[in-house]
Design an enzyme around this catalytic site. Structure first.
Site, PDB file in Angstrom:
ATOM      1  CB  CYS A  85      -0.951   0.076   1.185  1.00 41.29           C
ATOM      2  SG  CYS A  85      -2.018  -1.343   1.350  1.00 41.29           S
TER       3      CYS A  85
ATOM      4  NE  ARG B 188       4.448   1.706  -0.276  1.00 42.39           N
ATOM      5  CZ  ARG B 188       5.475   1.261   0.447  1.00 42.39           C
ATOM      6  NH1 ARG B 188       6.697   1.423   0.005  1.00 42.39           N
ATOM      7  NH2 ARG B 188       5.281   0.669   1.596  1.00 42.39           N
TER       8      ARG B 188
ATOM      9  CD1 TRP C 122      -0.495  -6.054  -3.619  1.00 42.18           C
ATOM     10  CD2 TRP C 122      -0.493  -6.810  -1.520  1.00 42.18           C
ATOM     11  NE1 TRP C 122      -0.180  -7.391  -3.650  1.00 42.18           N
ATOM     12  CE2 TRP C 122      -0.166  -7.877  -2.379  1.00 42.18           C
ATOM     13  CE3 TRP C 122      -0.551  -7.053  -0.150  1.00 42.18           C
ATOM     14  CZ2 TRP C 122       0.104  -9.164  -1.920  1.00 42.18           C
ATOM     15  CZ3 TRP C 122      -0.288  -8.333   0.312  1.00 42.18           C
ATOM     16  CH2 TRP C 122       0.035  -9.365  -0.575  1.00 42.18           C
TER      17      TRP C 122
ATOM     18  CG  ASN D 236       1.621   0.167   4.198  1.00 40.14           C
ATOM     19  OD1 ASN D 236       1.253  -0.943   3.823  1.00 40.14           O
ATOM     20  ND2 ASN D 236       2.881   0.551   4.162  1.00 40.14           N
ATOM     21  N   GLY D 237      -0.347  -1.775   6.258  1.00 41.44           N
ATOM     22  CA  GLY D 237       0.069  -2.751   7.265  1.00 41.44           C
ATOM     23  C   GLY D 237      -1.083  -3.674   7.600  1.00 41.44           C
TER      24      GLY D 237
ATOM     25  CD  GLU E 168      16.550 -12.096 -10.502  1.00 41.76           C
ATOM     26  OE1 GLU E 168      16.029 -12.684  -9.540  1.00 41.76           O
ATOM     27  OE2 GLU E 168      16.285 -10.917 -10.797  1.00 41.76           O
TER      28      GLU E 168
ATOM     29  CE  LYS F 291      13.821  -9.564 -12.215  1.00 43.87           C
ATOM     30  NZ  LYS F 291      13.533 -10.214 -10.963  1.00 43.87           N
TER      31      LYS F 291
ATOM     32  CD  GLU G 186       9.129 -10.620 -10.495  1.00 42.47           C
ATOM     33  OE1 GLU G 186       8.494 -10.183  -9.539  1.00 42.47           O
ATOM     34  OE2 GLU G 186      10.367 -10.518 -10.571  1.00 42.47           O
TER      35      GLU G 186
ATOM     36  CG  HIS H 115      20.642 -35.970  -8.857  1.00 40.83           C
ATOM     37  ND1 HIS H 115      21.144 -37.205  -8.549  1.00 40.83           N
ATOM     38  CD2 HIS H 115      21.724 -35.164  -9.033  1.00 40.83           C
ATOM     39  CE1 HIS H 115      22.468 -37.157  -8.500  1.00 40.83           C
ATOM     40  NE2 HIS H 115      22.838 -35.917  -8.798  1.00 40.83           N
TER      41      HIS H 115
ATOM     42  CE  LYS I 181      10.904  -2.363  -6.763  1.00 37.98           C
ATOM     43  NZ  LYS I 181      11.588  -3.389  -7.566  1.00 37.98           N
TER      44      LYS I 181
HETATM   45  O1  M6R Z   1      12.830  -5.008  -1.476  1.00 32.45           O
HETATM   46  P1  M6R Z   1      13.403  -6.384  -1.333  1.00 32.45           P
HETATM   47  O2  M6R Z   1      14.703  -6.543  -2.042  1.00 32.45           O
HETATM   48  O3  M6R Z   1      13.506  -6.838   0.098  1.00 32.45           O
HETATM   49  O4  M6R Z   1      12.365  -7.330  -2.056  1.00 32.45           O
HETATM   50  C1  M6R Z   1      12.531  -8.720  -2.071  1.00 32.45           C
HETATM   51  C2  M6R Z   1      11.609  -9.374  -3.058  1.00 32.45           C
HETATM   52  O5  M6R Z   1      10.268  -9.103  -2.730  1.00 32.45           O
HETATM   53  C3  M6R Z   1      11.881  -8.909  -4.486  1.00 32.45           C
HETATM   54  O6  M6R Z   1      13.198  -9.139  -4.878  1.00 32.45           O
HETATM   55  C4  M6R Z   1      10.921  -9.610  -5.465  1.00 32.45           C
HETATM   56  O7  M6R Z   1      11.218 -10.968  -5.532  1.00 32.45           O
HETATM   57  C5  M6R Z   1      10.994  -8.960  -6.841  1.00 32.45           C
HETATM   58  N1  M6R Z   1       9.668  -8.759  -7.352  1.00 32.45           N
HETATM   59  C6  M6R Z   1      11.752  -9.760  -7.824  1.00 32.45           C
HETATM   60  O8  M6R Z   1      11.758  -9.184  -9.088  1.00 32.45           O
END
Ligand code: M6R
Length: 614
Positions: A2, A27, A75, A101-102, A484, A488, A491, A507, A609
């Site tokens: 949020c 956010r 969110w 927020n929270g 990674e 990507k 997501e 394995h 984010k």
């Molecule tokens: O802000 P942070 O680096 O702590 O965030 C960690 C993850 O939430 C963040 O890296 C998330 O996996 C991204 N969306 C990846 O692209």
């Protein structure tokens, strides 16, 4: 999650707040709303969906002018993302509006208490409870600031609360615990927000707020207190980036812009890290050299992409500094009763500096006497504040939900930390360290070369836009890069993607290989012969079973090239630093593929984010 904005000053608060929400949309984007105090009551507009829906509703039914306003982009946690659950929430008497927020963990017992008092909440949210508590307090004759000091301690969990009182229309009151809040200090105007991006168009002067602080702003004043009303410590700072850094600069997505900013972000993160004699200096480390020499274990904690940066850190730290290093998902750390103590250095990696899982793990580690060093991109963030030491990455604001320049600069910070520890403990000679630092300093050029040479990746994304599943393989530091690359794609493109350690293929995962299945393979540089040979064998194994091999290998590697259905060449770099160049084509590929599929790359479904809930 949020995003929250509050404003007091001469501008139209609705314009300021909505523009701020646009910059905080990363956010959360389930709903958005704004409220102003006017003519003795609160007026609010809120809509499910993106901020565009809110703007359309405001255009159809404008809010009256006012000296203050608050807004929220959500969110969803408690309650579906529908208009009714959108913030701001307004008290039954129409006097108080609140954004939050929270998560208020004890909302159910507070709701029962309110219902017994004749209050009937209308939404499914935990937030609404707090607005009724504030309204009840001000009805007793106290001002909103005093009411906030009374109500905030009753809430369990994490919160940033921002409220306005229709009886005091030029004031905004906020409080925070375990959730971000900064104050923007302008000329005759003040702001509160989850992130400076919300007000960077108006001022670059900010104040960090501490845990359990309450702030009251008017156009001309800022008052910070603790929950007992005692004056709070005020920590002003200057934001070292500007509005241009928070805009797309001609790109279709923030993510694409941020991918292309990586050479500069790496250069900034390396700035000022060594003295004239070439010795590394990390001045933000507030842990003494003596303590660092005594460290016997390093535990890296992080989530998502930051966790993969931590996996790379393990290889670098153990190789250079010879300190045993574990890497653990922050969300798992405190639940397994980890063995940490005064000689453990916990390295917390977080781009946002607000990730709740990482924050809670830090608190657990500190309670066990461990020292915590964080690698963070956000000045003034909670994780940076609660750590014993910080290495700031200087990537600038990362707005796209998918981490790109945040990840690359985390890698740089991890390398610097590994080299610094090696220097301190004498596990590497100065000239060896200087050689790696010099190679790091060439990385902006190397990354630029990958960016300039992305034609193959674009064509591949066009070709694979209909793929149902894509695999990624790597070994050594190529393994986290495979993970990674898969993250990507998951997501952004919402397709099945998995990363494997190439040695694990036989394995189990090799059973997944079928005719034409695309498999990306990160091939290590040729210098490490055994490693290179082993990965080439893995490519042969999957090719023999029909896989379409997309091989990422350094230029002038004929052996890897011979086994590639598609070859993506990388500049020649040393093995440990290869992640810095190998991840870039994978970022571009995911961005391009998702764009071709018509997805909103900057706002992937279900994600936010900054993940400020556990
Ligand atoms: O802000 P942070 O680096 O702590 O965030 C960690 C993850 O939430 C963040 O890296 C998330 O996996 C991204 N969306 C990846 O692209």
């Amino acid at each position: 999650m949020c995003g929250i904005v509050g404003y007091c000053g001469p501008r139209d608060p609705v314009d300021v707040v909505v523009a701020g929400l646009r910059r905080l949309e990363y956010r959360g984007y389930d709903s958005a709303g704004v409220a102003v105090p006017a003519d003795g009551r609160i007026r609010e507009v809120k809509k499910a969906g993106r901020i565009a829906n809110l703007e359309a509703a405001l255009a159809a039914d404008p809010l009256p002018s006012s000296g203050a306003g608050i807004g929220h982009t959500r969110w969803a946690t408690h309650g579906a993302p529908v208009d009714l659950n959108a913030h701001p929430h307004v008290s039954a008497d129409g006097r108080i509006a609140l954004v939050h927020n929270g998560i208020v963990e004890n909302w159910a017992s507070l709701r029962t208490e309110l219902e017994a008092d004749g209050v009937a909440p209308v939404s499914e949210t935990d937030t609404e409870i707090a607005v009724h508590l504030l309204a009840r307090a001000v009805a007793g004759g106290i001002d909103l600031t005093t009411a906030m000091r009374q109500v905030a301690p009753r809430l369990e969990g994490a919160f940033t609360l921002v409220a306005v009182d229709a009886h005091d229309p030029g004031t905004v009151v906020a409080a925070r615990r375990n959730s971000p809040l900064v104050v923007g200090v302008g000329q005759g105007e003040h702001f509160v927000a989850s992130d400076v991006a919300a007000f960077i168009a108006h001022t670059r002067e900010a104040i960090e707020l501490g845990q359990d602080q309450v702030v009251t702003i008017t156009a001309d004043t800022v008052e910070v207190t603790d929950l007992d009303g005692a004056p709070g410590e005020v920590r002003p700072y200057h934001v070292d980036w500007d509005l241009a850094a928070a805009e797309k600069g001609g790109h279709d997505w923030f993510m694409r812009k941020e991918i292309h900013e990586q050479p500069e972000a790496i250069a900034h993160t390396l700035l000022g890290r060594h003295d004239v004699d070439g010795r590394l200096v990390l001045d933000e480390l507030r842990i003494s050299e003596e303590e660092l020499r005594l460290v016997d274990t390093i535990v890296v904690i992080a989530c998502g992409s930051s966790f993969y940066a931590g996996m790379v850190a393990k290889y670098a730290i153990e190789h250079w500094a010879r300190i045993p290093c574990e890497v653990e998902l922050a969300s798992e750390f405190r639940y397994r009763d980890p063995i940490v103590g005064p000689r453990t250095l916990v390295v917390a990696i977080s781009q946002s500096g607000e990730t709740a899982d990482t924050l809670m793990a830090i608190r657990h580690a500190r309670a066990q006497q461990a020292r915590v060093l964080s690698i963070c991109n956000t000045n003034g963030s909670t994780i940076a504040r609660e750590s014993d030491a910080v290495i700031h990455t200087h990537a600038g604001p990362e707005i796209g939900v998918a981490s790109t320049k945040g990840f690359l600069t985390q890698l740089v910070a991890c390398y610097l930390l590994g080299l610094y520890l090696a220097q301190l403990r004498g596990t590497k000679f100065d000239d060896e360290i200087a050689a790696v630092v010099a190679e790091l300093e060439r990385m902006p050029v190397m990354v630029q070369q990958v960016l300039d040479d992305h034609g193959v990746v674009t064509e591949l994304a066009a070709e694979l836009a209909g793929a149902r599943s894509i695999l990624f393989l790597g070994r050594h530091v190529g393994y986290p890069i495979a993970l990674e690359g898969a993250l990507k794609l998951k997501e952004l493109a919402y397709i099945h993607a998995e990363g494997f350690a190439a040695g694990e293929l036989k394995h189990g995962p090799i059973a997944l290989i079928e005719q034409d299945l695309p498999v990306f393979v990160v091939v290590p540089p040729q210098g490490r012969d055994q490693l290179h040979t082993k990965v080439v064998s893995n490519i042969q194994e999957i090719r023999a079973r029909g896989a379409r091999t997309v091989v990422l290998a350094e230029e002038g590697d004929p052996i890897a090239a011979a086994h590639a259905s598609v070859l993506i060449t990388l500049p020649k770099v040393s093995t440990l630093l290869q992640p810095l160049v190998a991840v870039v084509p994978l970022q571009l590929f995911a961005c391009e593929l998702a764009t071709r599929q018509g997805h909103d790359v900057d706002h992937p479904r279900n994600l936010a984010k900054s993940v400020t809930v556990e």
